[in-house]
Design a protein around this motif. Structure first.
Motif, PDB file in Angstrom:
ATOM      1  N   VAL A  47       9.950 -10.820  -3.278  1.00  0.00           N
ATOM      2  CA  VAL A  47      10.511 -11.614  -2.539  1.00  0.00           C
ATOM      3  C   VAL A  47       8.633 -12.648  -3.120  1.00  0.00           C
ATOM      4  O   VAL A  47       8.854 -13.790  -2.894  1.00  0.00           O
ATOM      5  N   PHE A  48       7.468 -11.564  -3.342  1.00  0.00           N
ATOM      6  CA  PHE A  48       6.233 -12.432  -3.993  1.00  0.00           C
ATOM      7  C   PHE A  48       5.948 -13.550  -5.109  1.00  0.00           C
ATOM      8  O   PHE A  48       5.616 -13.170  -5.626  1.00  0.00           O
ATOM      9  N   GLY A  49       7.245 -12.360  -6.350  1.00  0.00           N
ATOM     10  CA  GLY A  49       7.387 -12.758  -7.266  1.00  0.00           C
ATOM     11  C   GLY A  49       6.156 -11.881  -7.836  1.00  0.00           C
ATOM     12  O   GLY A  49       6.251 -12.704  -9.179  1.00  0.00           O
ATOM     13  N   SER A  50       5.935 -11.077  -7.608  1.00  0.00           N
ATOM     14  CA  SER A  50       5.111 -10.328  -8.958  1.00  0.00           C
ATOM     15  C   SER A  50       5.637  -9.172  -9.440  1.00  0.00           C
ATOM     16  O   SER A  50       6.288  -8.004  -8.989  1.00  0.00           O
ATOM     17  N   LEU A  51       5.593  -9.130 -11.036  1.00  0.00           N
ATOM     18  CA  LEU A  51       6.186  -8.155 -11.921  1.00  0.00           C
ATOM     19  C   LEU A  51       5.386  -6.902 -11.643  1.00  0.00           C
ATOM     20  O   LEU A  51       6.302  -5.435 -11.921  1.00  0.00           O
ATOM     21  N   ALA A  52       3.929  -7.140 -11.153  1.00  0.00           N
ATOM     22  CA  ALA A  52       3.510  -5.572 -11.291  1.00  0.00           C
ATOM     23  C   ALA A  52       3.326  -4.519 -10.750  1.00  0.00           C
ATOM     24  O   ALA A  52       3.667  -3.944 -10.422  1.00  0.00           O
ATOM     25  N   LEU A  53       4.401  -5.784  -9.369  1.00  0.00           N
ATOM     26  CA  LEU A  53       4.744  -4.219  -8.095  1.00  0.00           C
ATOM     27  C   LEU A  53       5.463  -3.722  -8.128  1.00  0.00           C
ATOM     28  O   LEU A  53       6.257  -2.906  -7.962  1.00  0.00           O
ATOM     29  N   ILE A  54       6.826  -4.547  -8.925  1.00  0.00           N
ATOM     30  CA  ILE A  54       8.212  -4.252  -9.044  1.00  0.00           C
ATOM     31  C   ILE A  54       7.639  -3.160 -10.461  1.00  0.00           C
ATOM     32  O   ILE A  54       8.827  -2.002  -9.618  1.00  0.00           O
ATOM     33  N   ALA A  55       7.501  -3.281 -11.298  1.00  0.00           N
ATOM     34  CA  ALA A  55       6.971  -2.205 -11.955  1.00  0.00           C
ATOM     35  C   ALA A  55       6.155  -1.192 -11.843  1.00  0.00           C
ATOM     36  O   ALA A  55       6.292   0.096 -11.977  1.00  0.00           O
ATOM     37  N   ASP A  56       5.491  -1.127 -10.421  1.00  0.00           N
ATOM     38  CA  ASP A  56       4.688   0.062 -10.230  1.00  0.00           C
ATOM     39  C   ASP A  56       5.723   1.099  -9.043  1.00  0.00           C
ATOM     40  O   ASP A  56       5.248   1.956  -8.604  1.00  0.00           O
ATOM     41  N   ILE A 134      -2.677  -2.678  -5.985  1.00  0.00           N
ATOM     42  CA  ILE A 134      -1.620  -1.863  -6.487  1.00  0.00           C
ATOM     43  C   ILE A 134      -2.267  -0.321  -6.170  1.00  0.00           C
ATOM     44  O   ILE A 134      -0.983   0.210  -5.722  1.00  0.00           O
ATOM     45  N   ALA A 135      -2.864  -0.222  -7.223  1.00  0.00           N
ATOM     46  CA  ALA A 135      -3.566   1.397  -7.756  1.00  0.00           C
ATOM     47  C   ALA A 135      -3.413   1.382  -6.278  1.00  0.00           C
ATOM     48  O   ALA A 135      -3.950   2.783  -6.548  1.00  0.00           O
ATOM     49  N   THR A 136      -4.938   0.968  -5.555  1.00  0.00           N
ATOM     50  CA  THR A 136      -5.466   1.191  -4.454  1.00  0.00           C
ATOM     51  C   THR A 136      -4.309   1.391  -3.734  1.00  0.00           C
ATOM     52  O   THR A 136      -4.172   2.824  -3.011  1.00  0.00           O
ATOM     53  N   LEU A 137      -3.088   1.454  -3.102  1.00  0.00           N
ATOM     54  CA  LEU A 137      -2.094   1.795  -2.462  1.00  0.00           C
ATOM     55  C   LEU A 137      -1.886   2.693  -3.077  1.00  0.00           C
ATOM     56  O   LEU A 137      -0.831   4.017  -2.050  1.00  0.00           O
ATOM     57  N   GLY A 138      -1.205   2.689  -4.888  1.00  0.00           N
ATOM     58  CA  GLY A 138      -0.396   3.995  -5.047  1.00  0.00           C
ATOM     59  C   GLY A 138      -1.387   5.045  -4.620  1.00  0.00           C
ATOM     60  O   GLY A 138      -0.775   6.400  -4.238  1.00  0.00           O
ATOM     61  N   LEU A 139      -2.630   5.202  -5.274  1.00  0.00           N
ATOM     62  CA  LEU A 139      -3.553   5.987  -4.555  1.00  0.00           C
ATOM     63  C   LEU A 139      -3.909   6.651  -3.241  1.00  0.00           C
ATOM     64  O   LEU A 139      -3.412   8.617  -3.343  1.00  0.00           O
ATOM     65  N   VAL A 140      -3.676   5.658  -2.595  1.00  0.00           N
ATOM     66  CA  VAL A 140      -3.728   6.735  -1.371  1.00  0.00           C
ATOM     67  C   VAL A 140      -2.545   7.102  -0.863  1.00  0.00           C
ATOM     68  O   VAL A 140      -2.234   8.290  -0.763  1.00  0.00           O
TER      69      VAL A 140
END
Length: 332
Positions: A47-56, A134-140
């Motif tokens: 939705v937001f065009g973030s490849l980093a989000l998709i990759a994670d 993203i890394a923080t969300l994943g850590l949580v």
């Protein structure tokens, strides 16, 4: 004269861990949590065009897959626990799943290391704020998952094993320095390592990103990931080693084996053959062949070994040899 008795005749060959069903439920809860996070990242990235989000999100799917393997192993071993075609039950299904998960962890470590070297050789621009978020969300999510998988892990639960052993009235206690390993659930251990490994990588990545953003050290991001890959590889090797020895029926506890030998031979009998292996979490199998010159049957040795709580399946063979020379080893 030879006397052989399998003391497990007439009782269930269910050799599952005492917290089997409880651990199974916890795994499914963590899978749901990881799947929700994975879908949120992939949809949000689209939705937001973030490849980093998709990759994670795709990265999260590898851990969700490993957790699914653990959950299915719990379900399969529970449903087939009474299947007589499994000679010694389904207690090792979890070890097989743990071994497979360890291989997956090793592959993940190799992929992270490869990507890290690529980034070191060919640095790319990084959206630090988004990457840190993203890394923080994943850590949580991983911390929550690790807490769920480890909470009350040592709590004792009742189980349906019906062993009908003649030594039930003995005071039972484990022997051997390695006795804790007898109760280790390697399927849960593998799932726990997956989420802890991901959490460790997230911490290292966050540290690397903060240093890269604060001091312009772009190399810190891939370097942190490379350290994380080394940590994962080390944990993976430990899990492969431990589960592999169980699957190959290596002696479950060398010290316990020596204690059994000393106990049998202390008043002159001789152990002709001894096999000690793990059947499942908290359960060991023992096949014992004894040569004696005294009028003793398998019940005598079964009762003698009653102090070893972890022995859930015991087969005793007794050869009575009137010409056997006794030596009282306790007086040597």
């Amino acid at each position: 004269m030879r006397s052989i008795e399998n003391v497990s005749i007439g009782h269930s060959h269910v050799f599952l861990g005492r917290d089997h069903e409880r651990n199974e439920r916890k795994i499914w809860i963590v899978i749901a949590l990881c799947a929700a996070m994975m879908l949120a990242e992939i949809v949000g990235g689209a939705v937001f065009g973030s490849l980093a989000l998709i990759a994670d999100g795709l990265h999260m799917s590898t851990h969700a897959g490993a957790l699914l393997l653990a959950a299915l192993a719990y379900t399969y071993s529970r449903k087939h626990a009474e299947d007589p075609s499994f000679t010694f039950g389904t207690g090792k299904v979890g070890d097989l799943a743990g071994y497979t998960s360890a291989i997956v962890l090793a592959m993940i470590a190799v992929l992270i290391a490869y990507e890290s070297f690529e980034r070191l050789l060919h640095p790319i621009s990084i959206d630090f704020n988004q990457a840190i978020l993203i890394a923080t969300l994943g850590l949580v999510v991983n911390i929550a998952s690790a807490w769920l998988l480890s909470a009350d892990h040592g709590h004792a639960h009742s189980h349906s094993h019906d062993h009908h052993h003649a030594h039930e009235n003995h005071t039972k206690h484990d022997h051997g320095l390695g006795s804790n390993a007898h109760h280790r659930d390697n399927n849960m251990r593998a799932a726990f390592i997956h989420v802890v490994a991901d959490a460790a990588v997230s911490v290292l990545v966050i540290a690397g990103l903060l240093l890269a953003r604060g001091f312009g050290w772009i190399f810190m991001d891939p370097l942190a990931a490379l350290i994380g890959a080394a940590v994962i590889a080390n944990w993976s090797w430990g899990l492969i080693r431990d589960t592999g020895t169980i699957l190959l029926d290596r002696c479950a506890d060398a010290q316990m084996e020596q204690q059994v030998r000393r106990l049998i031979e202390k008043d002159g009998d001789r152990v002709a053959d001894l096999h000690l292996w793990r059947l499942g979490p908290g359960h060991l199998g023992l096949i014992l062949s004894v040569i004696t010159g005294k009028s003793r049957d398998s019940h005598f040795y079964r009762n003698l070994l009653g102090q070893f709580q972890a022995m859930s399946h015991l087969t005793v063979e007794v050869d009575i040899d009137t010409g056997f020379s006794h030596v009282d080893r306790s007086k040597q």
